[in-house]
Design a protein around this motif. Structure first.
Motif, PDB file in Angstrom:
ATOM      1  N   MET A  92       0.839  -1.189   0.000  1.00 36.87           N
ATOM      2  CA  MET A  92       0.000   0.000   0.000  1.00 36.87           C
ATOM      3  C   MET A  92       0.875   1.241   0.000  1.00 36.87           C
ATOM      4  N   LEU A  93       0.503   2.234  -0.813  1.00 33.63           N
ATOM      5  CA  LEU A  93       1.166   3.535  -0.834  1.00 33.63           C
ATOM      6  C   LEU A  93       0.141   4.583  -0.422  1.00 33.63           C
ATOM      7  N   GLY A 113      -7.534  -3.354 -14.365  1.00 35.65           N
ATOM      8  CA  GLY A 113      -6.788  -4.524 -14.801  1.00 35.65           C
ATOM      9  C   GLY A 113      -7.730  -5.613 -15.273  1.00 35.65           C
ATOM     10  N   PRO A 114      -7.820  -6.764 -14.551  1.00 34.54           N
ATOM     11  CA  PRO A 114      -7.083  -7.057 -13.319  1.00 34.54           C
ATOM     12  C   PRO A 114      -5.573  -7.111 -13.555  1.00 34.54           C
ATOM     13  N   GLY A 115      -4.853  -6.651 -12.556  1.00 36.17           N
ATOM     14  CA  GLY A 115      -3.409  -6.638 -12.607  1.00 36.17           C
ATOM     15  C   GLY A 115      -2.792  -5.265 -12.504  1.00 36.17           C
ATOM     16  N   GLY A 116      -3.621  -4.205 -12.501  1.00 35.65           N
ATOM     17  CA  GLY A 116      -3.087  -2.858 -12.392  1.00 35.65           C
ATOM     18  C   GLY A 116      -2.578  -2.569 -10.984  1.00 35.65           C
ATOM     19  N   SER A 117      -1.465  -1.870 -10.907  1.00 35.96           N
ATOM     20  CA  SER A 117      -0.853  -1.554  -9.616  1.00 35.96           C
ATOM     21  C   SER A 117      -1.422  -0.255  -9.062  1.00 35.96           C
ATOM     22  N   GLY A 118      -2.113  -0.336  -7.933  1.00 37.98           N
ATOM     23  CA  GLY A 118      -2.580   0.862  -7.257  1.00 37.98           C
ATOM     24  C   GLY A 118      -1.452   1.639  -6.627  1.00 37.98           C
ATOM     25  N   VAL A 119      -0.361   0.948  -6.279  1.00 37.31           N
ATOM     26  CA  VAL A 119       0.795   1.622  -5.692  1.00 37.31           C
ATOM     27  C   VAL A 119       1.413   2.577  -6.701  1.00 37.31           C
ATOM     28  N   ARG A 137      -9.203  15.942   2.481  1.00 36.87           N
ATOM     29  CA  ARG A 137     -10.058  15.292   3.476  1.00 36.87           C
ATOM     30  C   ARG A 137      -9.774  13.807   3.684  1.00 36.87           C
ATOM     31  N   PHE A 138      -9.025  13.185   2.761  1.00 37.64           N
ATOM     32  CA  PHE A 138      -8.792  11.745   2.860  1.00 37.64           C
ATOM     33  C   PHE A 138      -7.307  11.416   2.778  1.00 37.64           C
ATOM     34  N   ASP A 139      -6.904  10.400   3.548  1.00 38.13           N
ATOM     35  CA  ASP A 139      -5.674   9.695   3.218  1.00 38.13           C
ATOM     36  C   ASP A 139      -5.958   8.927   1.928  1.00 38.13           C
ATOM     37  N   LEU A 140      -5.151   9.141   0.903  1.00 33.29           N
ATOM     38  CA  LEU A 140      -5.303   8.416  -0.358  1.00 33.29           C
ATOM     39  C   LEU A 140      -4.425   7.169  -0.303  1.00 33.29           C
ATOM     40  N   ILE A 141      -5.010   6.002  -0.518  1.00 34.80           N
ATOM     41  CA  ILE A 141      -4.255   4.750  -0.422  1.00 34.80           C
ATOM     42  C   ILE A 141      -4.432   3.957  -1.713  1.00 34.80           C
ATOM     43  N   GLY A 142      -3.318   3.798  -2.438  1.00 34.72           N
ATOM     44  CA  GLY A 142      -3.293   2.888  -3.573  1.00 34.72           C
ATOM     45  C   GLY A 142      -2.737   1.552  -3.120  1.00 34.72           C
ATOM     46  N   PHE A 143      -3.367   0.478  -3.531  1.00 37.98           N
ATOM     47  CA  PHE A 143      -2.902  -0.844  -3.091  1.00 37.98           C
ATOM     48  C   PHE A 143      -2.756  -1.770  -4.290  1.00 37.98           C
TER      49      PHE A 143
END
Length: 526
Positions: A92-93, A113-119, A137-143
């Motif tokens: 997670m980033l 994707g499936p297979g795309g990197s959220g990071v 307003r949000f912590d943005l989290i790519g996983f």
């Protein structure tokens, strides 16, 4: 569905009147027959730190070096049927909320994707959001979903040399001998994945388990309910979470919807119609430009593009990348990549002009983008994870009559991809997959789900508009129709109206009073 991000300048449009949506009460602590074994996962504390070790490419290293990002691994069970046996790690980033005093919680993001990197995607999205309200307003989290990107274990079935060979393999022969050869290659890939990745991993990388990972993730970061933005295949993750954990949803934005209710033929032909529609749009654009290699008659462009590209079957053309040529398969892949967004139409036009002059440089670059190929020649695992996860999520096509029906329908719906070899009854890769699927496609059933937002672009090539209409109906969701030719649209600076509707929903849980349409922004003055 494969997803490609699109960047454009925002044009301000008036937003419609909005009505508040009552948010559900905070979820109770997770209760499950396996709760004792899952408790350590829900109780874990994440160790956030520098992201540089997660970088695969030079571009990643440059983006991740920004101190506004930090990274962590989330521990989850590899097999939820036996949570204590072994674990997987979800990368997670995060970008912390820019206004901590006004922070609502975390917004989890998946690019498709499936297979795309959220990071690797999150820094690009954060750049588009800037210091806007969502970022404040949000912590943005790519996983990276299990098996994907830098999550561990990784779906890694092929060497660089094997991927290069697969790209060059045409599989155009529809004779019985050609079908047998293609199916033998499918079996070889399936066997290779089983040997190199392991059956225990392959059995547990479907979207069913990604949704379970998100349940742990939102609890561990301190959110009693999930706030989620999914693009393209990411809508499948959101839909699966809604079915499994409807009362744990705070907000879902599903953009570029995959329709799980389609029958076996429709589910395999829906993209053909969308990409032909996008190609027709490109052909009209090309016809209005000087030196259009498809001619000035857009109606004949499908035949003309094949006349231009099919000679590459026997005679690939050189490129400026030393030692590399452009063959037919890569030319078609590059063309399809460019149809994901009309912002890529100019390089596609240049690429087709180059092919007419015996140069394959631009189309090879576009194909490399599709295959997630880095400048050093290495590949991410997107194009390996794509079939593996797809095989775990879908039905298995074993009837050759249905396979031929699908192939005939696709050629009829998308003649720009018809190389003239006729229809085939070749079975799919998933027909030879060594482990059974873990999801059963069908209409969504999510009782107790709060109101959610489905966005669908009228000209989306990869996930056609009609699929978004259908998913919104199944979820009893608010449908946001956007006059847009690209694949996905919200929070990308493409359409200010769509961005405002999405922002109000994510921040305030406010939706339009009825389904609404965002008009296309006016073209910038020349």
């Amino acid at each position: 569905m494969r997803s490609s991000r699109r960047v454009a300048s925002a044009v301000v449009l008036a937003a419609a009147l909005l009505l508040p949506v009552a948010g559900p009460a905070a979820a109770d602590p997770v209760v499950s027959p396996l709760a004792p074994a899952l408790n350590p996962y829900f109780a874990q504390e994440l160790t956030w730190g520098a992201c540089t070790d997660l970088a695969r490419t030079a571009a990643d290293r440059e983006a991740y070096a920004n101190p506004q990002y930090d990274c962590a691994f989330l521990e989850v069970p590899l097999d939820y049927g036996d949570p204590a046996a072994s674990t997987a790690r979800i990368a997670m980033l995060r970008q912390r909320a820019l206004d901590p005093a006004a922070r609502i919680g975390s917004l989890f993001v998946d690019p498709g994707g499936p297979g795309g990197s959220g990071v690797s995607f999150l820094p690009a999205l954060a750049g588009l959001l800037g210091d806007g309200e969502v970022a404040r307003r949000f912590d943005l989290i790519g996983f990276d979903p299990r098996g994907v990107g830098v999550s561990e274990p990784s779906i890694d079935c092929s060497t660089t040399e094997e991927v290069d060979a697969e790209r060059a393999d045409l599989d155009l022969d529809t004779s019985p001998e050609g079908v047998a050869q293609t199916e033998a290659e499918f079996r070889e890939f399936a066997d290779r994945c089983a040997e190199r990745v392991g059956l225990d991993v392959l059995e547990n990388v479907g979207t069913r388990d990604v949704a379970r990972d998100l349940q742990i993730a939102h609890e561990v970061v301190g959110d009693p309910q999930l706030t989620y933005l999914g693009y393209s295949y990411g809508t499948s993750i959101g839909t699966e979470f809604a079915e499994q954990f409807p009362t744990e949803v705070r907000a879902l934005v599903l953009d570029g919807a995959v329709d799980p209710s389609l029958d076996p033929v429709a589910s395999r032909t829906t993209q053909a119609r969308g990409f032909q529609r996008a190609f027709d749009g490109f052909a009209a654009y090309c016809a209005a430009q000087p030196e259009c290699p498809l001619g000035t008659d857009a109606a004949g462009a499908s035949a003309r593009v094949q006349e231009l590209l099919t000679p590459l079957v026997d005679a690939p053309v050189p490129t400026s990348d030393a030692g590399r040529e452009l063959g037919y398969a890569d030319a078609v892949t590059g063309m399809v990549q460019a149809l994901y967004a009309d912002s890529l139409w100019p390089p596609l036009l240049d690429g087709l002009r180059q092919v007419a002059r015996g140069d394959g440089t631009n189309l090879l670059i576009l194909s490399d983008i599709y295959y997630d190929r880095a400048p050093d020649g290495s590949y991410g695992n997107l194009l390996e994870a794509f079939p593996v996860i797809s095989c775990m999520d879908g039905d298995r096509l074993t009837d050759r009559a249905v396979a031929r029906e699908v192939n005939e329908a696709n050629l009829a719906l998308a003649p720009f991809l018809d190389a003239g070899y006729g229809a085939s009854d070749v079975l799919e890769l998933c027909s030879f997959w060594p482990v059974p699927p873990t999801s059963d496609p069908g209409p969504v059933d999510a009782p107790g789900l709060p109101p959610v937002l489905v966005a669908s672009s009228t000209g989306d090539p990869a996930t056609p508009y009609e699929d978004g209409v259908s998913l919104a109906r199944q979820l009893s969701a608010r449908l946001l129709s956007v006059d847009n030719d690209g694949h996905t649209v919200v929070l990308q600076g493409v359409n200010a109206c769509a961005d405002e509707v999405t922002t109000r929903y994510l921040v305030d849980l406010v939706l339009p009073p009825a389904d609404m349409t965002c008009a296309r922004p006016p073209a910038p003055a020349s």
